[in-house]
Design a protein around this motif. Structure first.
Motif, PDB file in Angstrom:
ATOM      1  N   TYR A  15     -13.782   5.555  19.914  1.00  0.00           N
ATOM      2  CA  TYR A  15     -15.145   6.092  19.927  1.00  0.00           C
ATOM      3  C   TYR A  15     -15.130   7.616  19.761  1.00  0.00           C
ATOM      4  O   TYR A  15     -15.971   8.190  19.063  1.00  0.00           O
ATOM      5  N   ILE A  16     -14.182   8.276  20.427  1.00  0.00           N
ATOM      6  CA  ILE A  16     -14.053   9.729  20.281  1.00  0.00           C
ATOM      7  C   ILE A  16     -13.723  10.077  18.833  1.00  0.00           C
ATOM      8  O   ILE A  16     -14.270  11.027  18.262  1.00  0.00           O
ATOM      9  N   TYR A  17     -12.842   9.282  18.236  1.00  0.00           N
ATOM     10  CA  TYR A  17     -12.457   9.508  16.830  1.00  0.00           C
ATOM     11  C   TYR A  17     -13.652   9.355  15.899  1.00  0.00           C
ATOM     12  O   TYR A  17     -13.849  10.160  14.975  1.00  0.00           O
ATOM     13  N   LEU A  18     -14.504   8.353  16.172  1.00  0.00           N
ATOM     14  CA  LEU A  18     -15.687   8.128  15.335  1.00  0.00           C
ATOM     15  C   LEU A  18     -16.668   9.294  15.430  1.00  0.00           C
ATOM     16  O   LEU A  18     -17.390   9.579  14.474  1.00  0.00           O
ATOM     17  N   GLY A  19     -16.711   9.954  16.590  1.00  0.00           N
ATOM     18  CA  GLY A  19     -17.549  11.140  16.718  1.00  0.00           C
ATOM     19  C   GLY A  19     -16.883  12.380  16.156  1.00  0.00           C
ATOM     20  O   GLY A  19     -17.540  13.262  15.595  1.00  0.00           O
ATOM     21  N   TRP A  20     -15.551  12.437  16.304  1.00  0.00           N
ATOM     22  CA  TRP A  20     -14.795  13.604  15.845  1.00  0.00           C
ATOM     23  C   TRP A  20     -14.884  13.781  14.330  1.00  0.00           C
ATOM     24  O   TRP A  20     -14.990  14.908  13.835  1.00  0.00           O
ATOM     25  N   MET A  21     -14.890  12.697  13.594  1.00  0.00           N
ATOM     26  CA  MET A  21     -14.943  12.781  12.126  1.00  0.00           C
ATOM     27  C   MET A  21     -16.190  13.505  11.616  1.00  0.00           C
ATOM     28  O   MET A  21     -16.081  14.501  10.904  1.00  0.00           O
ATOM     29  N   PRO A  22     -17.406  13.032  11.956  1.00  0.00           N
ATOM     30  CA  PRO A  22     -18.584  13.770  11.461  1.00  0.00           C
ATOM     31  C   PRO A  22     -18.691  15.160  12.074  1.00  0.00           C
ATOM     32  O   PRO A  22     -19.194  16.086  11.431  1.00  0.00           O
ATOM     33  N   GLY A  23     -18.209  15.328  13.334  1.00  0.00           N
ATOM     34  CA  GLY A  23     -18.233  16.647  13.959  1.00  0.00           C
ATOM     35  C   GLY A  23     -17.415  17.644  13.166  1.00  0.00           C
ATOM     36  O   GLY A  23     -17.863  18.768  12.891  1.00  0.00           O
ATOM     37  N   CYS A  24     -16.206  17.259  12.777  1.00  0.00           N
ATOM     38  CA  CYS A  24     -15.347  18.132  11.968  1.00  0.00           C
ATOM     39  C   CYS A  24     -15.960  18.398  10.598  1.00  0.00           C
ATOM     40  O   CYS A  24     -15.894  19.522  10.083  1.00  0.00           O
ATOM     41  N   PHE A  25     -16.561  17.364  10.025  1.00  0.00           N
ATOM     42  CA  PHE A  25     -17.160  17.516   8.698  1.00  0.00           C
ATOM     43  C   PHE A  25     -18.272  18.563   8.714  1.00  0.00           C
ATOM     44  O   PHE A  25     -18.303  19.472   7.882  1.00  0.00           O
ATOM     45  N   PHE A  26     -19.179  18.454   9.693  1.00  0.00           N
ATOM     46  CA  PHE A  26     -20.286  19.408   9.765  1.00  0.00           C
ATOM     47  C   PHE A  26     -19.800  20.796  10.179  1.00  0.00           C
ATOM     48  O   PHE A  26     -20.369  21.809   9.754  1.00  0.00           O
ATOM     49  N   ALA A  27     -18.752  20.847  11.007  1.00  0.00           N
ATOM     50  CA  ALA A  27     -18.188  22.148  11.386  1.00  0.00           C
ATOM     51  C   ALA A  27     -17.564  22.836  10.174  1.00  0.00           C
ATOM     52  O   ALA A  27     -17.658  24.058  10.016  1.00  0.00           O
ATOM     53  N   MET A  28     -16.939  22.057   9.288  1.00  0.00           N
ATOM     54  CA  MET A  28     -16.374  22.632   8.072  1.00  0.00           C
ATOM     55  C   MET A  28     -17.477  23.140   7.146  1.00  0.00           C
ATOM     56  O   MET A  28     -17.346  24.203   6.525  1.00  0.00           O
TER      57      MET A  28
END
Length: 276
Positions: A15-28
């Motif tokens: 679940y953390i990984y599923l949130g981490w992916m879009p979080g990193c994308f928008f942070a980039m």
């Protein structure tokens, strides 16, 4: 017991990984990570995604019947608790990139500015509150070092100051929120007369400039607001005489670079407008 605990830990990390992916994308997209992080992010997403998918497919293929039965007869409280926990872990994963880079405030600002973006009223750092935040971050990054320029764009800051560890070197720094990156291009000031200290510029002067811009111009058309020292060719001073001295100025350049404004860097007083 140990196997169940391990399975639950893997589910939580998924679940953390599923949130981490879009979080990193928008942070980039916001510029909070350097370019080198892009391939690392892609490779990590593919690798972890493959591992999680392989693991859960293996579990589900063996216990699909038990899973369906459990879902049917599980208590509502347990189901709601599990759902809330999954949502919480997802958002924690989403926030991780912002916590890591120190840009949680930048995320809340981006969310707050969404209505302005979709209605074509977005001015980013040219809002008075956001401009002062960007200015303070840049001043903190520069410190008391001799500075060549401080430029503030809508979504980031760009400045050059002497390297604290290498005298005479003036790297160009891009700053998105609290994230700083140098891409290897150094400035070469002509002489020490064009250098200044960030503390020489008062926030009161910047406020005066922003108020003048807001009253007489369209902030959405501003390309950047820059602070540097330049020679004032043919400008009359308070004494009525023409001065060609190097002075600290605040310059406002509009989109396309065909119009610029110049203000006194210490007082914020308007000096001149140029149209090219």
């Amino acid at each position: 017991m140990t196997r169940t605990l391990l399975h639950n830990l893997i589910k939580a990390s998924a679940y953390i990984y599923l949130g981490w992916m879009p979080g990193c994308f928008f942070a980039m997209l916001s510029g909070y990570f350097s370019y080198w992080f892009i391939p690392v992010f892609i490779i990590t997403c593919i690798a972890l995604g493959y591992l999680y998918l392989s693991y859960f497919m293996k579990i589900w293929s063996k216990k699909l019947d038990q899973f369906a039965e459990h879902w049917q007869f599980a208590g509502k409280i347990r189901m709601i608790t599990g759902t809330l926990l999954a949502i919480g872990l997802f958002w924690f994963g989403f926030l991780l990139p912002y916590l890591w880079t120190g840009n949680v405030d930048g995320l809340t600002t981006k969310i707050r500015q969404i209505p302005a973006k979709i209605t074509w009223r977005y001015i980013g750092n040219f809002e008075a509150q956001e401009f002062h935040k960007a200015f303070k971050r840049a001043v903190a990054a520069v410190g008391d070092q001799p500075t060549v320029f401080l430029f503030f764009y809508r979504d980031y800051s760009y400045f050059s100051a002497e390297d604290k560890n290498k005298k005479g070197r003036y790297p160009s720094i891009y700053m998105h929120g609290n994230s700083r990156f140098s891409y290897g291009f150094d400035q070469s000031p002509d002489n020490e007369k064009v250098l200044f200290k960030a503390g020489e510029v008062s926030e009161a002067a910047l406020d005066k400039v922003l108020q003048h811009l807001k009253k007489h111009y369209n902030l959405r058309q501003v390309l950047y607001i820059g602070i540097d020292k330049n020679r004032r060719w043919g400008l009359k001073g308070p004494d009525g005489l023409v001065h060609n001295e190097v002075m600290l100025d605040i310059r406002v350049v509009f989109n396309g670079g065909h119009r610029s404004l110049k203000y006194d860097g210490r007082t914020g007083d308007f000096l001149q407008e140029k149209v090219y």
